[in-house]
Scaffold this motif. Structure first.
Motif, mmCIF file in Angstrom:
data_model
loop_
_atom_site.group_PDB
_atom_site.id
_atom_site.type_symbol
_atom_site.label_atom_id
_atom_site.label_comp_id
_atom_site.label_asym_id
_atom_site.label_seq_id
_atom_site.Cartn_x
_atom_site.Cartn_y
_atom_site.Cartn_z
ATOM 1 N N ALA A 156 0.816 -1.214 0.000
ATOM 2 C CA ALA A 156 0.000 0.000 0.000
ATOM 3 C C ALA A 156 0.848 1.261 0.000
ATOM 4 C CB ALA A 156 -0.939 0.003 1.202
ATOM 5 N N VAL A 157 2.143 1.133 0.301
ATOM 6 C CA VAL A 157 3.030 2.298 0.313
ATOM 7 C C VAL A 157 3.039 2.997 -1.045
ATOM 8 C CG1 VAL A 157 5.115 1.010 -0.339
ATOM 9 C CG2 VAL A 157 5.340 3.120 0.990
ATOM 10 N N VAL A 158 2.895 2.239 -2.123
ATOM 11 C CA VAL A 158 2.943 2.823 -3.469
ATOM 12 C C VAL A 158 1.727 3.706 -3.715
ATOM 13 C CG1 VAL A 158 2.982 2.295 -5.932
ATOM 14 C CG2 VAL A 158 4.318 0.898 -4.343
ATOM 15 N N LYS A 159 0.572 3.278 -3.243
ATOM 16 C CA LYS A 159 -0.664 4.027 -3.473
ATOM 17 C C LYS A 159 -0.797 5.241 -2.562
ATOM 18 C CE LYS A 159 -5.710 3.530 -3.504
ATOM 19 N NZ LYS A 159 -6.852 2.582 -3.353
ATOM 20 N N TYR A 160 -0.333 5.111 -1.320
ATOM 21 C CA TYR A 160 -0.632 6.133 -0.317
ATOM 22 C C TYR A 160 0.515 7.094 -0.037
ATOM 23 C CZ TYR A 160 -4.999 3.727 0.634
ATOM 24 O OH TYR A 160 -6.255 3.168 0.513
ATOM 25 N N THR A 161 1.684 6.882 -0.635
ATOM 26 C CA THR A 161 2.783 7.832 -0.460
ATOM 27 C C THR A 161 3.414 8.137 -1.809
ATOM 28 O OG1 THR A 161 4.580 6.231 -0.171
ATOM 29 C CG2 THR A 161 3.276 6.747 1.779
ATOM 30 N N LYS A 162 4.108 9.247 -1.867
ATOM 31 C CA LYS A 162 4.753 9.642 -3.118
ATOM 32 C C LYS A 162 6.122 8.997 -3.296
ATOM 33 C CE LYS A 162 2.454 14.165 -3.265
ATOM 34 N NZ LYS A 162 2.636 15.648 -3.233
ATOM 35 N N HIS A 163 6.689 8.515 -2.196
ATOM 36 C CA HIS A 163 8.051 7.980 -2.252
ATOM 37 C C HIS A 163 8.087 6.456 -2.188
ATOM 38 C CE1 HIS A 163 6.969 8.662 2.009
ATOM 39 N NE2 HIS A 163 7.579 7.512 2.191
ATOM 40 N N GLY A 164 6.932 5.805 -2.258
ATOM 41 C CA GLY A 164 6.874 4.367 -2.073
ATOM 42 C C GLY A 164 7.557 3.582 -3.184
ATOM 43 N N LYS A 165 8.177 2.474 -2.798
ATOM 44 C CA LYS A 165 8.838 1.584 -3.749
ATOM 45 C C LYS A 165 8.144 0.227 -3.721
ATOM 46 C CE LYS A 165 13.320 3.718 -2.740
ATOM 47 N NZ LYS A 165 14.674 3.460 -2.177
ATOM 48 N N GLY A 166 8.113 -0.446 -4.868
ATOM 49 C CA GLY A 166 7.503 -1.769 -4.948
ATOM 50 C C GLY A 166 8.253 -2.799 -4.130
ATOM 51 N N ILE A 167 7.571 -3.905 -3.832
ATOM 52 C CA ILE A 167 8.127 -4.966 -2.995
ATOM 53 C C ILE A 167 9.430 -5.531 -3.568
ATOM 54 C CG2 ILE A 167 7.759 -7.375 -2.328
ATOM 55 C CD1 ILE A 167 6.425 -5.644 -0.399
ATOM 56 N N GLU A 168 9.448 -5.852 -4.863
ATOM 57 C CA GLU A 168 10.651 -6.475 -5.435
ATOM 58 C C GLU A 168 11.847 -5.539 -5.360
ATOM 59 O OE1 GLU A 168 10.610 -9.081 -8.737
ATOM 60 O OE2 GLU A 168 8.426 -8.989 -8.904
ATOM 61 N N ARG A 169 11.625 -4.277 -5.629
ATOM 62 C CA ARG A 169 12.726 -3.309 -5.539
ATOM 63 C C ARG A 169 13.223 -3.211 -4.101
ATOM 64 N NH1 ARG A 169 12.462 3.121 -7.203
ATOM 65 N NH2 ARG A 169 14.524 3.683 -6.412
ATOM 66 N N GLN A 170 12.299 -3.221 -3.158
ATOM 67 C CA GLN A 170 12.701 -3.134 -1.754
ATOM 68 C C GLN A 170 13.493 -4.361 -1.320
ATOM 69 O OE1 GLN A 170 10.120 -1.919 1.362
ATOM 70 N NE2 GLN A 170 8.957 -0.510 0.084
ATOM 71 N N MET A 171 13.079 -5.534 -1.772
ATOM 72 C CA MET A 171 13.806 -6.744 -1.374
ATOM 73 C C MET A 171 15.209 -6.764 -1.953
ATOM 74 S SD MET A 171 11.028 -9.820 -1.100
ATOM 75 C CE MET A 171 10.415 -9.661 -2.767
ATOM 76 N N LYS A 172 15.331 -6.356 -3.195
ATOM 77 C CA LYS A 172 16.664 -6.283 -3.803
ATOM 78 C C LYS A 172 17.551 -5.325 -3.019
ATOM 79 C CE LYS A 172 15.227 -7.331 -8.560
ATOM 80 N NZ LYS A 172 15.020 -6.758 -9.903
ATOM 81 N N GLU A 173 17.006 -4.160 -2.681
ATOM 82 C CA GLU A 173 17.786 -3.160 -1.945
ATOM 83 C C GLU A 173 18.134 -3.652 -0.542
ATOM 84 O OE1 GLU A 173 15.667 0.521 -2.052
ATOM 85 O OE2 GLU A 173 16.081 0.876 -4.184
ATOM 86 N N SER A 174 17.210 -4.388 0.076
ATOM 87 C CA SER A 174 17.447 -4.842 1.453
ATOM 88 C C SER A 174 18.620 -5.803 1.539
ATOM 89 C CB SER A 174 16.184 -5.506 2.019
ATOM 90 O OG SER A 174 15.974 -6.783 1.444
#
Length: 275
Positions: A156-174
């Protein structure tokens, strides 16, 4: 006439007893034991999800005492600790106590975003000393073991914030720069994304969101309905082993905040022992 009245009373008594058993809202503790060659000493995690700011006794003592009884090394807060329609008081009390006593990590759930107050909620969490994981990973040494704890925001971060990143991008970065020779955990609110999680080097995935499918028939139906999974969901609650790791889904702690009562589905505190 008397016979009919007696039968009616017996039927009513049976129904009431059934409802008391079926709709038992007492907290229970569920313990999972996972064996791994990546650790030599046992590390114990407490997983708390889907509290929805519900009340667990005065000062949340029913829940907090249950956590203390297990003496966890780390506490993981798996989303929807806050609710979008209720006071934050019980959630704050819970986080404040736990973060003062244990290393404490937190990821968002969908309801935190539905509140449209996410920045304030995250400020509250961090003000008590809990670590917010948002597409990143922390390596912590406990009992002589180095453990990677990674976490991602709810989608839901993508819909409700302007800075949200998708799950796959976040996992790669993590996982950037992370030594996956260490035991590596992913904390993510949504269990239905397990096929995506499996593509990365996580030994253990911890989720909530499903509320145990709300209604269950133990030994027959694990859950009736879960958002984002539909009827008879595959990942309503429990342990799911796969080739490279394990998914554990908590049935969560929501009770008075849900409009539909839980049936044969007690709220739960999940304890995971990795040894």
């Amino acid at each position: 006439m008397k016979s009919k009245k007696k039968k009616r009373r017996v039927i009513i008594a049976i129904v009431l007893i059934f409802m008391l058993i079926a709709c038992d809202m007492r907290l229970k503790t569920v313990v999972y034991i996972i064996e791994s060659d990546k650790v030599s000493n046992t590390v114990t995690f407490a997983l708390i999800t889907d509290l929805h700011s519900d009340k667990y006794g005065k000062g949340q003592k029913t829940l907090l005492n249950a956590v203390d009884e297990q003496s966890p090394d780390i506490v993981l807060l798996g989303g929807d600790i806050f609710d979008d329609e209720k006071s934050y008081d019980n959630a704050e009390t819970t986080i404040k106590y736990l973060a003062e006593k244990y290393p404490c990590y937190y990821v968002t759930g969908n309801h935190e975003y539905w509140s449209k107050d996410i920045d304030n909620i995250l400020d509250i969490v961090e003000s008590y000393g809990a670590v917010v994981l948002s597409g990143d990973c922390d390596t912590i040494t406990i009992n002589g073991e180095s453990i990677n704890i990674c976490g991602v925001d709810d989608p839901a971060v993508v819909k409700y914030t302007k800075h949200g990143k998708g799950i796959e991008r976040q996992m790669k970065e993590s996982l950037k720069g992370v030594d996956t020779e260490n035991y590596t955990i992913l904390l993510s609110h949504r269990p239905e994304l397990i096929d995506t999680y499996k593509e990365y080097d996580f030994d253990l995935v911890l989720s909530g969101h499903a509320h145990g499918g709300q209604w269950r028939i133990p030994g027959l139906i694990n859950g009736i309905y879960v958002p984002n999974q539909g009827l008879f969901p595959q990942y309503a609650g429990g342990r799911y082993d796969y080739d490279t790791g394990t998914l554990i889904v908590s049935r969560g702690l929501a009770r008075e905040s849900t409009p539909i009562p839980r049936v044969f589905n007690r709220p739960e505190l999940v304890i995971v022992k990795v040894k």
